[in-house]
Design an enzyme around this catalytic site. Structure first.
Site, PDB file in Angstrom:
ATOM      1  N   GLU A 562      59.570  87.321 -62.871  1.00  0.00           N
ATOM      2  CA  GLU A 562      61.408  87.618 -62.981  1.00  0.00           C
ATOM      3  C   GLU A 562      61.425  88.076 -61.564  1.00  0.00           C
ATOM      4  O   GLU A 562      61.443  88.975 -60.738  1.00  0.00           O
ATOM      5  CB  GLU A 562      61.310  89.575 -63.697  1.00  0.00           C
ATOM      6  N   GLY A 563      62.282  86.894 -60.646  1.00  0.00           N
ATOM      7  CA  GLY A 563      63.459  87.133 -59.765  1.00  0.00           C
ATOM      8  C   GLY A 563      64.543  87.999 -59.646  1.00  0.00           C
ATOM      9  O   GLY A 563      64.818  88.580 -60.416  1.00  0.00           O
ATOM     10  N   GLN A 564      65.282  88.316 -57.891  1.00  0.00           N
ATOM     11  CA  GLN A 564      66.037  88.758 -57.786  1.00  0.00           C
ATOM     12  C   GLN A 564      67.245  88.284 -58.793  1.00  0.00           C
ATOM     13  O   GLN A 564      67.581  89.176 -59.232  1.00  0.00           O
ATOM     14  CB  GLN A 564      66.877  88.318 -56.194  1.00  0.00           C
ATOM     15  N   PHE A 565      67.768  87.425 -58.736  1.00  0.00           N
ATOM     16  CA  PHE A 565      68.851  86.517 -60.345  1.00  0.00           C
ATOM     17  C   PHE A 565      68.210  86.498 -61.557  1.00  0.00           C
ATOM     18  O   PHE A 565      68.656  86.973 -62.412  1.00  0.00           O
ATOM     19  CB  PHE A 565      69.261  85.427 -59.353  1.00  0.00           C
ATOM     20  N   GLY A 566      67.065  86.824 -62.257  1.00  0.00           N
ATOM     21  CA  GLY A 566      67.180  86.216 -62.736  1.00  0.00           C
ATOM     22  C   GLY A 566      65.477  85.711 -63.165  1.00  0.00           C
ATOM     23  O   GLY A 566      64.327  85.814 -62.094  1.00  0.00           O
ATOM     24  N   GLU A 567      64.791  85.505 -64.748  1.00  0.00           N
ATOM     25  CA  GLU A 567      63.112  84.472 -64.750  1.00  0.00           C
ATOM     26  C   GLU A 567      63.114  83.280 -63.617  1.00  0.00           C
ATOM     27  O   GLU A 567      64.632  82.328 -63.537  1.00  0.00           O
ATOM     28  CB  GLU A 567      63.540  84.616 -66.640  1.00  0.00           C
ATOM     29  N   VAL A 568      61.840  82.672 -63.797  1.00  0.00           N
ATOM     30  CA  VAL A 568      61.383  82.021 -62.766  1.00  0.00           C
ATOM     31  C   VAL A 568      60.697  81.157 -63.737  1.00  0.00           C
ATOM     32  O   VAL A 568      59.690  82.259 -64.418  1.00  0.00           O
ATOM     33  CB  VAL A 568      61.192  82.461 -61.584  1.00  0.00           C
ATOM     34  N   ASP A 708      58.381  86.810 -46.143  1.00  0.00           N
ATOM     35  CA  ASP A 708      57.406  86.813 -47.123  1.00  0.00           C
ATOM     36  C   ASP A 708      56.551  86.236 -46.779  1.00  0.00           C
ATOM     37  O   ASP A 708      56.477  85.445 -47.634  1.00  0.00           O
ATOM     38  CB  ASP A 708      58.248  86.980 -48.300  1.00  0.00           C
TER      39      ASP A 708
END
Length: 854
Positions: A562-568, A708
């Protein structure tokens, strides 16, 4: 408005909690910001009106630039002082000093100084550190600010800075105090002298070593270790303070000298208060005869005598866990100015390290306590402490009205958010059309900023305090890490600076992005605030090469996280090699399916998130380097929005190396290994590191800061090809690599430089620090986490040692296969305290290539 309401509730919650944490109680108290008025700053003397006490403000250059006493300071003399009145009790953890520079016209400063403080204006105490030293090292020039931690911290209203010199000389000072308001209201406690334990021929002292009151047949009229904000460890033989004796954190007593079976403590407060509870931090190491108290009985004095009906509390006995803990004693909203508590033994020993009170100011006249202390001067001029009983109903009515108004405001804000979401859904189609049009326009001006930056900067002016460390032009709050993007125009002259000094507190707004999701694309300005014209080259191309990929040709294989904008998601793309333009070629592909990563924008994303997603697409579409993961295509014609990036067949570098072992002869020149073998040579490891350095060299040439960099964020392809990515944080597999702040923002603290953690400063030099940790991971084959022997809190403490630079900092050890030259000349140079002394990625890349050929 939302920020004000949130801050009000935070302040109300803080009033209830009333327990100080020295690690976060480090706000400037108003010398620089002006909250401390001129009339509250006084001095023993001054040269002239232009060097009066009011000019002794840190970083402020009024008058002739500083406070300067009328006569020269004598060696070890304590006649001259600069005094600050904080108007109420404060918990002070840090002080800052500065000399008189006056734009080059002055060169006077205090090389050393002492501090005296008082809670009532009449009884003054000389501050001394935990080893008894009173003199504080000051400035070495007239312009630099020198910050000094007060260990132990002090609780005071009045503070005096007193210059000390080795010989007669003229001194000038500018000062600032850092801390927070002392909400407990406790002005002194009286307790018996602590006892000494003999444990296995070891002398363990439980005395209150920092008590600032009177020590004669017990401790009276002062404060000490029970209010210094330092909690004792589970094992009382050890301490959080370096270099002290066993038992230092605790004040304790043996029941052998208390025939009545209890220890009596008296707590005096600044004025009459309504007490809800008392929190006592106590040891429970029953294997050594130490237990939590059996019961406590508290008596209350509010007017002229002890009130009848004391409160008795009995904690639940714990015969299982030997961990130290806070015991909350309910005080039942009792009103008092003095509290006397009797703590009863349940074993041979009873040890306390901290006592805190939760209360609200009571609306009663203050009077002398049981010891007939003089009236507290802190309350004389404060009308809220002298309200008559007849006004109680009016006050309660006002409070009810305020609560009703706040409730109405909250309802209005929630209703407005509902309407905003409805309007955002209605405008999604318009945003998609706008994206399609803008991606097709050639030589489009690349100008934007993070949408929350303006709102954040607007809200900081409402904050009561600012962080101690917003001292640099490119400061960023660690728990926010708002990405700052410069505004692009058609020439370098039209670039507008997007750097701003972030002084917001760690609470953050709900819309603030989490750490480092696609921060590979976070463009930063160079140190002189501009970007060279040569660095503009990759951004002068067009967006026409970025094409819409048919969604039906994507086959979802695995959810990466789960990323910043949505799923990866990890996907297979059919026919991608025919779809790509020549400049986006991904090499020779014999298979019809190409492995790709698909970042999705969640369907309920608001307008700001959609704009950020589109901004990331625009930036990533212009990155061209063999060692950087590239954006291949997009799916933006319909919801949800997708971006399609490369994904290498061997996965991320961390998992790839973790399953390998090192060849026995790393220097031996052997043929390249076939796929599937479980060993790797030292030369191959250095080659991988060199590829990462090459990719970072490309990013640094564009003034990008990754923030990162780690093996989890590097992908491995055929023939050990490495490309830098940013998927690591979105995967649950690496959840343990990130430290969560206040339940929301997360930071990869084990890879971060000391200035990134403490100062919130992210630069290419901080990326160099992270590269040093990444190189350490590679040469250890990712068999363990960096600083695996340290907890997250200890890692943060270690960064404090880098800041103090006293030789106590802990470095990552040399990997077994790492030559001394690589460890000493490369790794350790990446971790130098001074960021300017760290090597550049150009130098790192050259050194690794030289090491490969050696």
């Amino acid at each position: 408005m939302e920020f004000k309401v949130i801050r009000l509730f935070v302040l109300l919650a803080a009033t209830v909690k009333a327990q100080v944490n020295p690690e976060v109680c480090r706000y400037p108290l108003g010398m620089t910001g002006g909250q401390i008025q001129d009339e509250d700053i006084s001095a023993s003397s001054y040269w002239s009106e232009s060097t009066a006490a009011k000019f002794g403000r840190l970083d402020i250059g009024g008058g002739d630039g500083a406070w300067c006493p009328d006569i020269m300071s004598e060696p070890h003399g304590l006649k001259e002082y600069l005094q600050v009145d904080l108007r109420s009790l404060h918990f002070i953890t840090l002080v800052g000093t500065q000399g008189r520079h006056a734009d080059g016209m002055g060169n006077e400063f205090a090389q050393k100084y002492r501090i005296k403080y008082s809670r009532d204006g009449s009884n003054w105490v000389s501050w001394q550190d935990r080893k008894g030293q009173q003199v504080i090292e000051g400035n070495r020039n007239a312009y630099d600010v020198v910050l000094k931690d007060l260990e132990p911290p002090i609780i005071a209203r009045y503070v005096r800075f007193m210059p000390v010199t080795d010989h007669s000389m003229i001194v000038c000072m500018r000062v600032e105090l850092y801390g927070c308001e002392w909400l407990d209201g406790l002005v002194s406690y009286s307790i018996p002298d602590g006892h000494q334990m003999i444990y296995r021929d070891l002398e363990v002292s439980f005395n209150d070593s920092v008590y600032d009151g009177v020590s004669a047949e017990g401790l009276t009229k002062g404060l000490g270790q029970l209010t210094d904000g330092t909690w004792g460890l589970d094992d009382f033989l050890h301490s959080q303070i370096y270099g002290v004796w066993p038992g230092y954190d605790y004040v304790g007593w043996s029941n052998r000298t208390f025939p009545k079976g209890y220890v009596e403590m008296i707590f005096d407060f600044d004025h009459v208060r309504n007490f809800t509870s008392m929190k006592v931090h106590t040891s429970n190491m029953f294997s050594r005869g130490v237990r939590v108290f059996r019961q406590v009985t508290c008596f209350f004095w509010s007017d002229s005598e002890w009130e009848p009906g004391p409160i008795t509390f009995r904690p639940t006995p714990d015969r299982v866990s030997q961990r130290a803990r806070f015991v909350t004693v309910t005080l039942g909203d009792r009103t008092a100015k003095t509290i006397k508590c009797r703590f009863h033994f349940s074993d041979v020993w009873m040890l306390f390290s901290e006592v805190a009170f939760q209360s609200g100011s009571a609306v009663y006249n203050t009077s002398m306590g049981p010891g007939k202390h003089p009236k507290n001067p802190l309350t004389v001029d404060d009308p809220t402490h002298k309200v008559d009983d007849s006004n109680t109903r009016i006050l309660i009515g006002c409070l009810v009205a305020v609560i009703a108004i706040l409730s109405a405001i909250i309802v209005i804000m929630l209703w407005r958010q509902v309407w905003q979401k409805m309007l955002e859904k209605a405008s999604r189609r318009l945003l998609d059309d706008d994206l399609t049009a803008r991606l097709a326009i050639q030589n489009r001006a690349f100008a934007f900023r993070h949408s929350s930056l303006s709102s954040d900067s607007g809200s900081t002016s409402n904050s009561t305090y600012e962080r101690i460390y917003p001292l640099c032009a490119d400061y960023q709050e660690p728990s926010r890490l708002i990405r700052k993007l410069p505004e692009f125009a058609h020439s370098a002259e039209n670039l507008k600076s997007s750097s701003s000094c972030m002084a917001a507190t760690a609470s953050g707004s709900d819309g603030a992005p989490h750490y480092a999701e696609a921060d590979i694309i976070s463009l930063q300005e160079s140190s002189d605030g501009s970007i060279a014209a040569a660095n503009m080259t990759p951004f002068t191309g067009t967006d026409s090469s970025l094409r819409e990929f048919p969604r039906e040709k994507l086959s979802f294989k695995e959810k990466l996280g789960e990323g910043q904008f949505g799923e990866v998601h990890l996907c297979e793309a059919e026919g991608m090699q025919d779809f790509l333009d020549e400049d986006l070629s991904v090499g020779e592909i014999s298979e019809s399916l190409l492995l790709v990563a698909v970042k999705t924008l969640r369907e309920d994303a608001n307008k700001n998130a959609r704009n950020d997603f589109l901004k990331e697409i625009r930036i990533m579409s212009r990155l061209r380097d063999p060692n950087i993961v590239r954006l291949l295509a997009v799916c933006v014609d319909t919801d949800p929005l997708w971006m399609i990036t490369e994904y290498m067949e061997n996965g991320d570098l961390n998992q790839f190396l973790c399953n390998l072992r090192l060849k026995e002869a790393p220097d031996e020149d052997k043929p390249e290994q076939e796929e599937g073998e479980d060993s790797i040579s030292y030369t191959k490891l250095i080659s991988m590191a060199a590829q990462i350095a090459s990719g970072m060299k490309y990013l640094s040439s564009l003034n990008f800061v990754h923030r990162d960099l780690a093996t989890r964020n590097c992908l491995v392809g055929k023939n050990y090809t490495i490309r830098i990515a940013d998927f690591g944080m979105s995967r649950n597999l690496y959840k343990g690599d990130y430290y969560r702040i206040q339940g929301r923002a997360v930071l990869p603290i084990r890879w971060m430089s000391w200035e990134s953690i403490l100062l919130g400063k992210f630069t290419m030099a901080s990326d160099v620090w992270a590269f040093g940790v990444t190189l350490w991971e590679i040469l250890t084959l990712c068999k363990e986490q960096p600083y695996s022997q340290l907890s997250d809190e200890q890692v943060i403490e270690n960064t404090g040692e880098f800041f103090r630079d006293k030789g106590k900092q802990v470095y990552l050890p040399k990997p077994p296969c790492c030559p001394d030259s690589v460890y000493n000349d490369l790794m350790l140079s990446c971790w130098r305290r001074n960021a300017k002394q760290r090597p550049s990625f150009q130098e790192i890349h050259a050194q690794l290539q030289e090491n490969m050929s050696a």
